[in-house]
Write a protein that holds these residues in place. Structure first.
Motif, PDB file in Angstrom:
ATOM      1  N   GLY A 154       0.830  -1.221   0.000  1.00 18.77           N
ATOM      2  CA  GLY A 154       0.000   0.000   0.000  1.00 18.77           C
ATOM      3  C   GLY A 154       0.852   1.252   0.000  1.00 18.77           C
ATOM      4  N   VAL A 155       0.204   2.369   0.283  1.00 21.16           N
ATOM      5  CA  VAL A 155       0.909   3.658   0.297  1.00 21.16           C
ATOM      6  C   VAL A 155       1.668   3.764   1.630  1.00 21.16           C
ATOM      7  N   PRO A 156       2.982   3.961   1.588  1.00 19.14           N
ATOM      8  CA  PRO A 156       3.748   4.010   2.846  1.00 19.14           C
ATOM      9  C   PRO A 156       3.278   5.159   3.739  1.00 19.14           C
ATOM     10  N   GLN A 157       3.090   4.853   5.010  1.00 20.68           N
ATOM     11  CA  GLN A 157       2.732   5.899   5.987  1.00 20.68           C
ATOM     12  C   GLN A 157       4.002   6.539   6.543  1.00 20.68           C
ATOM     13  N   ASN A 158       5.092   5.738   6.545  1.00 23.79           N
ATOM     14  CA  ASN A 158       6.329   6.225   7.171  1.00 23.79           C
ATOM     15  C   ASN A 158       7.185   6.991   6.160  1.00 23.79           C
ATOM     16  N   LEU A 159       8.012   7.872   6.708  1.00 20.94           N
ATOM     17  CA  LEU A 159       8.789   8.793   5.889  1.00 20.94           C
ATOM     18  C   LEU A 159       9.745   8.094   4.927  1.00 20.94           C
ATOM     19  N   VAL A 160      10.584   7.187   5.450  1.00 22.37           N
ATOM     20  CA  VAL A 160      11.682   6.677   4.607  1.00 22.37           C
ATOM     21  C   VAL A 160      11.195   5.825   3.439  1.00 22.37           C
ATOM     22  N   PRO A 161      10.259   4.898   3.635  1.00 22.81           N
ATOM     23  CA  PRO A 161       9.786   4.170   2.445  1.00 22.81           C
ATOM     24  C   PRO A 161       9.092   5.094   1.434  1.00 22.81           C
ATOM     25  N   PHE A 162       8.439   6.144   1.927  1.00 25.15           N
ATOM     26  CA  PHE A 162       7.805   7.074   0.972  1.00 25.15           C
ATOM     27  C   PHE A 162       8.894   7.803   0.175  1.00 25.15           C
ATOM     28  N   ILE A 163       9.980   8.160   0.859  1.00 27.30           N
ATOM     29  CA  ILE A 163      11.088   8.832   0.163  1.00 27.30           C
ATOM     30  C   ILE A 163      11.691   7.923  -0.900  1.00 27.30           C
ATOM     31  N   THR A 164      11.980   6.669  -0.539  1.00 27.21           N
ATOM     32  CA  THR A 164      12.646   5.791  -1.521  1.00 27.21           C
ATOM     33  C   THR A 164      11.716   5.470  -2.686  1.00 27.21           C
ATOM     34  N   GLN A 165      10.416   5.359  -2.429  1.00 23.40           N
ATOM     35  CA  GLN A 165       9.484   5.110  -3.539  1.00 23.40           C
ATOM     36  C   GLN A 165       9.365   6.353  -4.429  1.00 23.40           C
ATOM     37  N   THR A 166       9.430   7.524  -3.815  1.00 25.68           N
ATOM     38  CA  THR A 166       9.412   8.756  -4.613  1.00 25.68           C
ATOM     39  C   THR A 166      10.708   8.856  -5.429  1.00 25.68           C
ATOM     40  N   GLY A 167      11.812   8.528  -4.785  1.00 26.38           N
ATOM     41  CA  GLY A 167      13.107   8.543  -5.479  1.00 26.38           C
ATOM     42  C   GLY A 167      13.111   7.606  -6.675  1.00 26.38           C
ATOM     43  N   PHE A 168      12.367   6.501  -6.545  1.00 29.12           N
ATOM     44  CA  PHE A 168      12.345   5.525  -7.633  1.00 29.12           C
ATOM     45  C   PHE A 168      11.330   5.921  -8.710  1.00 29.12           C
ATOM     46  N   GLY A 169      10.505   6.924  -8.416  1.00 34.83           N
ATOM     47  CA  GLY A 169       9.532   7.376  -9.390  1.00 34.83           C
ATOM     48  C   GLY A 169       8.158   6.756  -9.225  1.00 34.83           C
ATOM     49  N   LEU A 170       7.975   6.039  -8.116  1.00 34.81           N
ATOM     50  CA  LEU A 170       6.652   5.397  -7.897  1.00 34.81           C
ATOM     51  C   LEU A 170       5.645   6.392  -7.337  1.00 34.81           C
ATOM     52  N   ARG A 171       6.136   7.447  -6.706  1.00 39.00           N
ATOM     53  CA  ARG A 171       5.285   8.500  -6.120  1.00 39.00           C
ATOM     54  C   ARG A 171       5.704   9.811  -6.765  1.00 39.00           C
ATOM     55  N   LYS A 172       4.742  10.692  -6.955  1.00 37.25           N
ATOM     56  CA  LYS A 172       5.032  11.964  -7.658  1.00 37.25           C
ATOM     57  C   LYS A 172       5.952  12.846  -6.818  1.00 37.25           C
ATOM     58  N   GLU A 173       5.589  13.013  -5.566  1.00 32.23           N
ATOM     59  CA  GLU A 173       6.428  13.851  -4.690  1.00 32.23           C
ATOM     60  C   GLU A 173       6.099  13.515  -3.230  1.00 32.23           C
ATOM     61  N   LEU A 174       7.031  13.872  -2.376  1.00 33.47           N
ATOM     62  CA  LEU A 174       6.834  13.661  -0.945  1.00 33.47           C
ATOM     63  C   LEU A 174       6.120  14.881  -0.354  1.00 33.47           C
TER      64      LEU A 174
END
Ligand code: WQD
Length: 337
Positions: free
Chosen positions: A195-215
């Motif tokens: 699902g959508v990461p609630q925690n900061l670091v997995p959201f950052i790495t998914q954004t870095g990989f291009g899976l999320r538009k922005e943090l």
């Protein structure tokens, strides 16, 4: 010696199983697979060369828990990770959290209280401190009424263990985690993205990989050096090692009280912007982010005074934020291949 690890296929649980096996323990994992997958067993084996015993078990089913302990008399210690852990979800669905995080704990303790030797390591959280008055936070800081049902289950869980230890053979160590991040350097195990990461670091790495538009950065108007909230980010392998040391303390009867409590952090606070900049440094990528409003329930600052864990447990976190972020990024790239 056989050690039961509940939730042993989860993020911190799987890393702890690896460290237990590295120390020569025989490990038995129970997990209901609600927030992980059996493939984690392969990851553990790829690291240690040993497959831990595994049984699918939902600890909310009392009769199944009783049956399990009838079949396994030779358990020397229990490390209890199995619990729901999403703060936001707990606000939406409190009874799911009270049932899963409290009932399961009670059923396990009801079995352990019948054993002559019952060594119990409990996965707790710095969230029980709420917004502590003084930084860094010591274990003597008052436990406050956590804002989320998730945090409340950790507070209540600690109280249940304390009351039980007073009148049974149960000896326990409560480990209050700060913010666990990163992944095993082998990239065989890490934080599974469901699902959508609630925690900061997995959201950052998914954004870095291009899976999320922005943090979305939840607030830059906190009374902190750069306005963003401060936390103590600890590498999950350092955290895992602390569990083995705590267990050995009980097995070797070195504990000086029926229940002992330790804060597990690095002792260093890092702001959200500092974490972002560290990610950019280790990945070489620019991280797209926007500042939005504060998230309900967030505290301004939480980082650990680690003196007690350092001196009494003889444990100290080894990895820097940079190393932890690098391991998180390496893991993200591995699982997206
Ligand atoms: C860290 C910081 C957010 C996401 C919780 C639990 C704790 C443990 C870890 C389970 C905060 C900010 C986050 C985002 C952001 N739980 N943030 N944008 O809330 O400190 O701790 O998770 O093991 O018990 O309390 O961790 O990673 O959610 O947030 O700006 O998309 O990052 O506001 O300041 P938290 P977190």
């Amino acid at each position: 010696m056989k050690i039961l690890v509940t939730g042993g296929l989860g993020f911190i649980g799987s890393h702890t199983v690896v460290e237990l096996q590295n120390e020569g323990f025989e490990v038995l994992i129970v997990d209901n697979l609600s927030n992980t997958s059996l493939s984690v067993l392969d990851g553990i084996q790829n690291i240690t060369g040993k497959v831990p015993a595994f049984e699918k078990l939902d600890l909310r089913e009392k009769d199944k828990v009783q049956d399990f302990f009838k079949r396994h008399h030779d358990i020397s210690g229990v490390i209890h990770f199995a619990a729901s852990k999403a703060v936001g979800e707990s606000v939406e669905n409190p009874l799911l959290y009270y049932e899963n995080n409290i009932n399961a704990l009670v059923y396990i303790l009801q079995e352990l209280q019948q054993k002559t030797e019952a060594n119990f390591i409990f996965s707790s959280s710095c969230t029980v401190y709420g917004q502590a008055e003084t930084m860094p936070i010591t274990e003597n800081a008052p436990v406050q009424q956590p804002i989320s049902p998730y945090g409340n289950t950790k507070k209540i869980g600690e109280e249940i263990i304390i009351d039980t230890a007073k009148v049974t053979n149960v000896n326990a160590i409560l480990l209050r985690y700060f913010n666990p991040i990163g992944a095993h350097p082998s990239t065989e195990i890490g934080e599974l993205p469901i699902g959508v990461p609630q925690n900061l670091v997995p959201f950052i790495t998914q954004t870095g990989f291009g899976l999320r538009k922005e943090l979305a950065v939840y607030g830059d108007d906190y009374p902190t050096p750069d306005g963003t909230a401060v936390r103590d980010y600890i590498h999950v392998v350092d955290l895992a090692k602390a569990h083995v040391i705590a267990l050995q303390r009980l097995l070797n009867k070195k504990n000086t009280a029926k229940v002992e409590t330790f804060n597990l952090g690095t002792g260093t606070g890092s702001s959200v912007l500092e974490v972002i900049h560290t990610f950019e440094k280790v990945s070489g990528k620019k991280l797209p982010y926007k500042i939005v409003g504060r998230r309900e329930g967030d505290v301004t600052s939480a980082y650990a005074n680690t003196d007690k864990a350092n001196t009494v447990l003889g444990w100290k976190a080894q990895s820097t934020l940079e190393e932890a972020m690098a391991s998180a990024w390496k893991w993200e790239q591995k699982i997206r291949k």
